[in-house]
Design an enzyme around this catalytic site. Structure first.
Site, PDB file in Angstrom:
ATOM      1  N   ARG A  55      -4.287  49.009 -26.044  1.00 50.51           N
ATOM      2  CA  ARG A  55      -3.644  47.691 -25.921  1.00 50.51           C
ATOM      3  C   ARG A  55      -2.359  47.621 -26.735  1.00 50.51           C
ATOM      4  NH1 ARG A  55      -7.246  42.738 -26.628  1.00 50.51           N
ATOM      5  NH2 ARG A  55      -5.676  41.836 -25.258  1.00 50.51           N
ATOM      6  N   HIS A 108      -6.269  34.813 -34.812  1.00 46.45           N
ATOM      7  CA  HIS A 108      -7.187  35.916 -34.486  1.00 46.45           C
ATOM      8  C   HIS A 108      -6.614  37.270 -34.891  1.00 46.45           C
ATOM      9  CE1 HIS A 108      -9.357  33.332 -31.227  1.00 46.45           C
ATOM     10  NE2 HIS A 108      -9.688  32.992 -32.455  1.00 46.45           N
TER      11      HIS A 108
HETATM   12  N1  APR Z   1      -0.202  30.950 -16.837  1.00 48.89           N
HETATM   13  C1  APR Z   1      -0.947  30.034 -17.511  1.00 48.89           C
HETATM   14  N2  APR Z   1      -2.277  30.177 -17.735  1.00 48.89           N
HETATM   15  C2  APR Z   1      -2.852  31.303 -17.290  1.00 48.89           C
HETATM   16  C3  APR Z   1      -2.137  32.310 -16.600  1.00 48.89           C
HETATM   17  C4  APR Z   1      -0.752  32.092 -16.375  1.00 48.89           C
HETATM   18  N3  APR Z   1       0.003  32.993 -15.719  1.00 48.89           N
HETATM   19  N4  APR Z   1      -3.024  33.295 -16.262  1.00 48.89           N
HETATM   20  C5  APR Z   1      -4.221  32.922 -16.749  1.00 48.89           C
HETATM   21  N5  APR Z   1      -4.138  31.725 -17.346  1.00 48.89           N
HETATM   22  C6  APR Z   1      -5.191  30.961 -18.011  1.00 48.89           C
HETATM   23  C7  APR Z   1      -6.555  31.112 -17.372  1.00 48.89           C
HETATM   24  O1  APR Z   1      -6.731  30.140 -16.350  1.00 48.89           O
HETATM   25  C8  APR Z   1      -7.486  30.850 -18.569  1.00 48.89           C
HETATM   26  O2  APR Z   1      -7.792  29.460 -18.656  1.00 48.89           O
HETATM   27  O3  APR Z   1      -5.310  31.451 -19.322  1.00 48.89           O
HETATM   28  C9  APR Z   1      -6.649  31.272 -19.779  1.00 48.89           C
HETATM   29  C10 APR Z   1      -7.124  32.570 -20.392  1.00 48.89           C
HETATM   30  O4  APR Z   1      -8.417  32.356 -20.897  1.00 48.89           O
HETATM   31  P1  APR Z   1      -9.135  33.559 -21.678  1.00 48.89           P
HETATM   32  O5  APR Z   1      -9.012  34.801 -20.873  1.00 48.89           O
HETATM   33  O6  APR Z   1     -10.495  33.053 -22.060  1.00 48.89           O
HETATM   34  O7  APR Z   1      -8.250  33.775 -22.978  1.00 48.89           O
HETATM   35  P2  APR Z   1      -8.259  32.885 -24.291  1.00 48.89           P
HETATM   36  O8  APR Z   1      -8.580  31.459 -23.980  1.00 48.89           O
HETATM   37  O9  APR Z   1      -6.977  33.150 -24.989  1.00 48.89           O
HETATM   38  O10 APR Z   1      -9.466  33.527 -25.141  1.00 48.89           O
HETATM   39  C11 APR Z   1      -9.670  33.019 -26.445  1.00 48.89           C
HETATM   40  O11 APR Z   1     -11.345  34.730 -26.810  1.00 48.89           O
HETATM   41  O12 APR Z   1     -11.984  36.928 -26.591  1.00 48.89           O
HETATM   42  C12 APR Z   1     -11.487  36.001 -27.471  1.00 48.89           C
HETATM   43  O13 APR Z   1     -10.164  36.464 -29.339  1.00 48.89           O
HETATM   44  C13 APR Z   1     -10.119  36.417 -27.946  1.00 48.89           C
HETATM   45  O14 APR Z   1      -8.216  35.039 -28.451  1.00 48.89           O
HETATM   46  C14 APR Z   1      -9.204  35.300 -27.485  1.00 48.89           C
HETATM   47  C15 APR Z   1     -10.170  34.137 -27.324  1.00 48.89           C
END
Ligand code: APR
Length: 238
Positions: A55, A108
């Site tokens: 990554r 994080h």
């Molecule tokens: N533009 C805006 N939003 C987007 C896009 C985009 N192009 N692509 C995806 N998303 C949204 C998705 O709909 C989802 O709601 O981004 C969000 C990503 O969610 P996760 O994958 O759960 O990521 P995140 O919320 O940052 O996770 C939180 O979980 O695993 C741990 O430490 C890790 O920081 C991370 C935490």
């Protein structure tokens, strides 16, 4: 005006960094307990190092997108008018900084940093990390780990985050599913403190009903549109 912005993986998705819980996300392909927990690191440090090394190398070839740039513009625009942007990210990438944001809190941790498990020194680290490294600070061998907060560990800067929420007028959540605490609970704290609340995401997050304003679409267009609107209101106020 003081604005607290929380970002998640969605703001970096269009920079190619991927997300966690989308159908093609990291946790749809890998077991987070094996790759993002102290127990997983203890059980197989080489597997965890390899995951984050891949990554990190991907991050070094990624670039910020217009959403990151818009938040850097917002920081400047607010600052020029006596306001403030408090940018807190769940992301471990440095795309906010590379887009020009000067004050970013990585609750994080950070992918381009390593931490010694003996002396706790945190240091910039862009090479592959493994069990053969020697800590440049205390010279212990094999004691470096990614400077990343894993599941079951305490997020960073929580006192600063609480104080910033208490001091802000508006809470904006961008690109996060709202499924991981304590970040997912910030909107409830913001409402309790009387802040206005806004969600900008590709689709409604798990706590979408908690937000008064909601804008949906890819961050690279939705965030600049929102920022331009805020800056226009600020300019009209003089
Ligand atoms: N533009 C805006 N939003 C987007 C896009 C985009 N192009 N692509 C995806 N998303 C949204 C998705 O709909 C989802 O709601 O981004 C969000 C990503 O969610 P996760 O994958 O759960 O990521 P995140 O919320 O940052 O996770 C939180 O979980 O695993 C741990 O430490 C890790 O920081 C991370 C935490």
């Amino acid at each position: 005006m003081k604005i607290f912005v929380l970002t998640g993986a969605g703001i970096s998705a269009e920079s190619g960094m991927g997300t966690f819980r989308d159908k093609d996300g990291a946790w749809a392909r890998f077991d987070p307990m094996k790759l993002a927990s102290p127990e997983g690191f203890e059980a197989d440090p080489d597997l965890v190092h390899a995951f984050y090394n891949a990554r990190r190398q991907k991050l070094l070839t990624a670039s910020p997108n217009p959403a990151h740039a818009a938040l850097a513009r917002l920081e400047d625009g607010l600052g020029a008018r006596g306001g403030e942007l408090f940018l807190c990210t769940q992301n471990i990438d440095d795309l906010h900084e590379r887009a020009g944001s000067r004050h970013v809190l990585h609750m994080h941790g950070e992918l381009r940093k390593a931490r010694c498990m003996v002396c706790a020194r945190v240091m910039p680290w862009d090479d592959d990390l493994g069990r053969d490294e020697t800590c440049p600070a205390c010279h212990s061998h094999g004691t470096l780990r990614p400077h990343i907060v894993w599941f079951g560990e305490v997020p960073l800067y929580m006192d600063d985050i609480q104080h910033a929420l208490e001091d802000s007028d508006l809470f904006v959540s961008i690109g996060t599913s709202g499924s991981v605490y304590p970040a997912a609970g910030f909107v409830n704290e913001a409402r309790y403190l009387g802040l206005r609340t806004c969600e900008i995401n590709l689709e409604p997050s798990e706590n979408a009903p908690a937000f008064e304003e909601r804008y949906y679409g890819p961050a690279s267009t939705a965030v600049p549109e929102w920022v331009d609107g805020v800056l226009k209101v600020l300019a009209a106020r003089g």
